[in-house]
Design a protein around this motif. Structure first.
Motif, PDB file in Angstrom:
ATOM      1  N   UNK A  51     -11.504 -24.014  13.080  1.00 60.32           N
ATOM      2  CA  UNK A  51     -12.465 -24.510  11.909  1.00 60.32           C
ATOM      3  C   UNK A  51     -11.958 -25.126  10.872  1.00 60.32           C
ATOM      4  N   UNK A  52     -12.346 -26.391  10.626  1.00 62.77           N
ATOM      5  CA  UNK A  52     -11.715 -27.239   9.764  1.00 62.77           C
ATOM      6  C   UNK A  52     -12.352 -26.927   8.367  1.00 62.77           C
ATOM      7  N   UNK A  53     -11.313 -26.967   7.014  1.00 62.86           N
ATOM      8  CA  UNK A  53     -11.920 -26.756   6.222  1.00 62.86           C
ATOM      9  C   UNK A  53     -12.174 -27.958   5.142  1.00 62.86           C
ATOM     10  N   UNK A  54     -12.675 -27.979   4.020  1.00 63.42           N
ATOM     11  CA  UNK A  54     -12.829 -29.264   3.273  1.00 63.42           C
ATOM     12  C   UNK A  54     -13.948 -29.986   3.769  1.00 63.42           C
ATOM     13  N   UNK A  55     -14.461 -30.161   4.793  1.00 64.90           N
ATOM     14  CA  UNK A  55     -15.619 -31.149   4.962  1.00 64.90           C
ATOM     15  C   UNK A  55     -16.995 -30.544   4.601  1.00 64.90           C
ATOM     16  N   UNK A  56     -18.056 -31.470   4.457  1.00 62.05           N
ATOM     17  CA  UNK A  56     -19.137 -30.884   4.116  1.00 62.05           C
ATOM     18  C   UNK A  56     -19.923 -30.222   5.022  1.00 62.05           C
ATOM     19  N   UNK A  57     -19.804 -30.894   6.388  1.00 59.78           N
ATOM     20  CA  UNK A  57     -20.300 -30.301   7.717  1.00 59.78           C
ATOM     21  C   UNK A  57     -19.276 -29.187   8.296  1.00 59.78           C
ATOM     22  N   UNK A  58     -19.777 -28.606   9.085  1.00 58.66           N
ATOM     23  CA  UNK A  58     -19.094 -27.493   9.775  1.00 58.66           C
ATOM     24  C   UNK A  58     -18.448 -28.389  10.974  1.00 58.66           C
ATOM     25  N   UNK A  59     -17.098 -28.312  11.089  1.00 58.90           N
ATOM     26  CA  UNK A  59     -16.445 -29.201  12.134  1.00 58.90           C
ATOM     27  C   UNK A  59     -15.384 -28.451  12.779  1.00 58.90           C
ATOM     28  N   UNK A  60     -15.371 -28.433  14.087  1.00 59.27           N
ATOM     29  CA  UNK A  60     -14.064 -27.649  14.763  1.00 59.27           C
ATOM     30  C   UNK A  60     -13.481 -28.706  15.766  1.00 59.27           C
ATOM     31  N   UNK A  61     -12.243 -28.336  15.837  1.00 57.07           N
ATOM     32  CA  UNK A  61     -11.304 -28.996  16.913  1.00 57.07           C
ATOM     33  C   UNK A  61     -10.844 -28.172  17.997  1.00 57.07           C
ATOM     34  N   UNK A  62     -10.611 -28.586  18.901  1.00 62.23           N
ATOM     35  CA  UNK A  62     -10.016 -27.737  20.081  1.00 62.23           C
ATOM     36  C   UNK A  62      -8.668 -28.352  20.576  1.00 62.23           C
ATOM     37  N   UNK A  63      -7.868 -27.779  21.025  1.00 63.73           N
ATOM     38  CA  UNK A  63      -6.320 -28.004  21.417  1.00 63.73           C
ATOM     39  C   UNK A  63      -6.185 -27.181  22.475  1.00 63.73           C
ATOM     40  N   UNK A  64      -5.274 -27.716  23.534  1.00 60.06           N
ATOM     41  CA  UNK A  64      -4.874 -26.835  24.487  1.00 60.06           C
ATOM     42  C   UNK A  64      -3.483 -26.433  24.269  1.00 60.06           C
ATOM     43  N   UNK A  65      -3.101 -25.199  24.944  1.00 61.84           N
ATOM     44  CA  UNK A  65      -1.864 -24.608  24.702  1.00 61.84           C
ATOM     45  C   UNK A  65      -0.602 -25.593  24.965  1.00 61.84           C
ATOM     46  N   UNK A  66      -1.040 -26.402  26.067  1.00 65.81           N
ATOM     47  CA  UNK A  66       0.140 -27.605  26.528  1.00 65.81           C
ATOM     48  C   UNK A  66       0.249 -28.384  25.223  1.00 65.81           C
ATOM     49  N   UNK A  67      -0.548 -28.418  24.599  1.00 64.78           N
ATOM     50  CA  UNK A  67      -0.273 -29.383  23.246  1.00 64.78           C
ATOM     51  C   UNK A  67       0.756 -28.957  22.323  1.00 64.78           C
ATOM     52  N   UNK A  68       0.655 -27.549  22.267  1.00 60.48           N
ATOM     53  CA  UNK A  68       1.513 -26.820  21.317  1.00 60.48           C
ATOM     54  C   UNK A  68       2.909 -26.888  22.098  1.00 60.48           C
ATOM     55  N   UNK A  69       2.975 -26.721  23.316  1.00 57.09           N
ATOM     56  CA  UNK A  69       4.313 -26.674  24.200  1.00 57.09           C
ATOM     57  C   UNK A  69       4.996 -27.888  23.918  1.00 57.09           C
ATOM     58  N   UNK A  70       4.073 -28.981  24.237  1.00 56.77           N
ATOM     59  CA  UNK A  70       4.716 -30.506  24.108  1.00 56.77           C
ATOM     60  C   UNK A  70       5.044 -30.938  22.715  1.00 56.77           C
ATOM     61  N   UNK A  71       4.613 -30.326  21.806  1.00 56.78           N
ATOM     62  CA  UNK A  71       4.859 -30.671  20.342  1.00 56.78           C
ATOM     63  C   UNK A  71       3.887 -31.926  19.967  1.00 56.78           C
ATOM     64  N   UNK A  72       2.873 -31.945  20.638  1.00 62.43           N
ATOM     65  CA  UNK A  72       1.750 -32.761  20.228  1.00 62.43           C
ATOM     66  C   UNK A  72       1.176 -32.319  18.930  1.00 62.43           C
ATOM     67  N   UNK A  73       0.940 -30.889  19.031  1.00 60.62           N
ATOM     68  CA  UNK A  73       0.250 -30.225  17.717  1.00 60.62           C
ATOM     69  C   UNK A  73       1.405 -29.319  17.090  1.00 60.62           C
ATOM     70  N   UNK A  74       1.853 -29.372  15.764  1.00 65.25           N
ATOM     71  CA  UNK A  74       2.512 -28.499  15.156  1.00 65.25           C
ATOM     72  C   UNK A  74       1.542 -27.568  14.509  1.00 65.25           C
ATOM     73  N   UNK A  75       1.828 -26.296  14.461  1.00 61.98           N
ATOM     74  CA  UNK A  75       1.001 -25.121  13.735  1.00 61.98           C
ATOM     75  C   UNK A  75       1.982 -24.584  12.849  1.00 61.98           C
ATOM     76  N   UNK A  76       1.487 -24.566  11.643  1.00 54.68           N
ATOM     77  CA  UNK A  76       2.062 -23.764  10.353  1.00 54.68           C
ATOM     78  C   UNK A  76       1.061 -22.828   9.798  1.00 54.68           C
ATOM     79  N   UNK A  77       1.602 -21.639   9.456  1.00 51.82           N
ATOM     80  CA  UNK A  77       0.673 -20.613   8.489  1.00 51.82           C
ATOM     81  C   UNK A  77       0.788 -21.064   7.282  1.00 51.82           C
ATOM     82  N   UNK A  78      -0.655 -20.922   6.863  1.00 52.61           N
ATOM     83  CA  UNK A  78      -0.658 -21.047   5.170  1.00 52.61           C
ATOM     84  C   UNK A  78      -0.588 -19.854   4.641  1.00 52.61           C
ATOM     85  N   UNK A  79       0.054 -19.635   3.495  1.00 52.52           N
ATOM     86  CA  UNK A  79      -0.130 -18.515   2.808  1.00 52.52           C
ATOM     87  C   UNK A  79      -0.777 -18.607   1.613  1.00 52.52           C
TER      88      UNK A  79
END
Length: 79
Positions: A51-79
């Motif tokens: 669920x994306x933040x900072x947009x006026x409308x509710x917006x969701x993105x979906x990703x596959x686990x292979x996207x993470x495996x192939x480094x197409x998507x990099x995930x970093x935890x925010x603190x």
């Protein structure tokens, strides 16, 4: 952040951080990337949703686990 050994490990790691704020850097090819921040909302057998933040409308993105495996998507935890 995630051990990139197989899809099951990536899914389990993402399932542990449901509800956490994350920073996603998505590689779009040809040296283009998109950076988003959001909250991991759901984990499904083949994909996970953010669920994306900072947009006026509710917006969701979906990703596959292979996207993470192939480094197409990099995930970093925010603190």
């Amino acid at each position: 952040m995630f051990e990139r050994s197989d899809v099951l490990h990536v899914r389990n790691d993402i399932q542990k951080i449901i509800g956490s704020r994350v920073r996603l850097e998505t590689n779009k090819g040809r040296h283009k990337s998109v950076v988003n921040q959001g909250i991991i909302s759901n984990v499904y057998p083949s994909i996970f949703t953010v669920q994306l933040e900072g947009s006026e409308t509710s917006r969701k993105l979906s990703f596959s686990y292979t996207d993470v495996l192939t480094n197409t998507v990099e995930i970093t935890l925010c603190e």
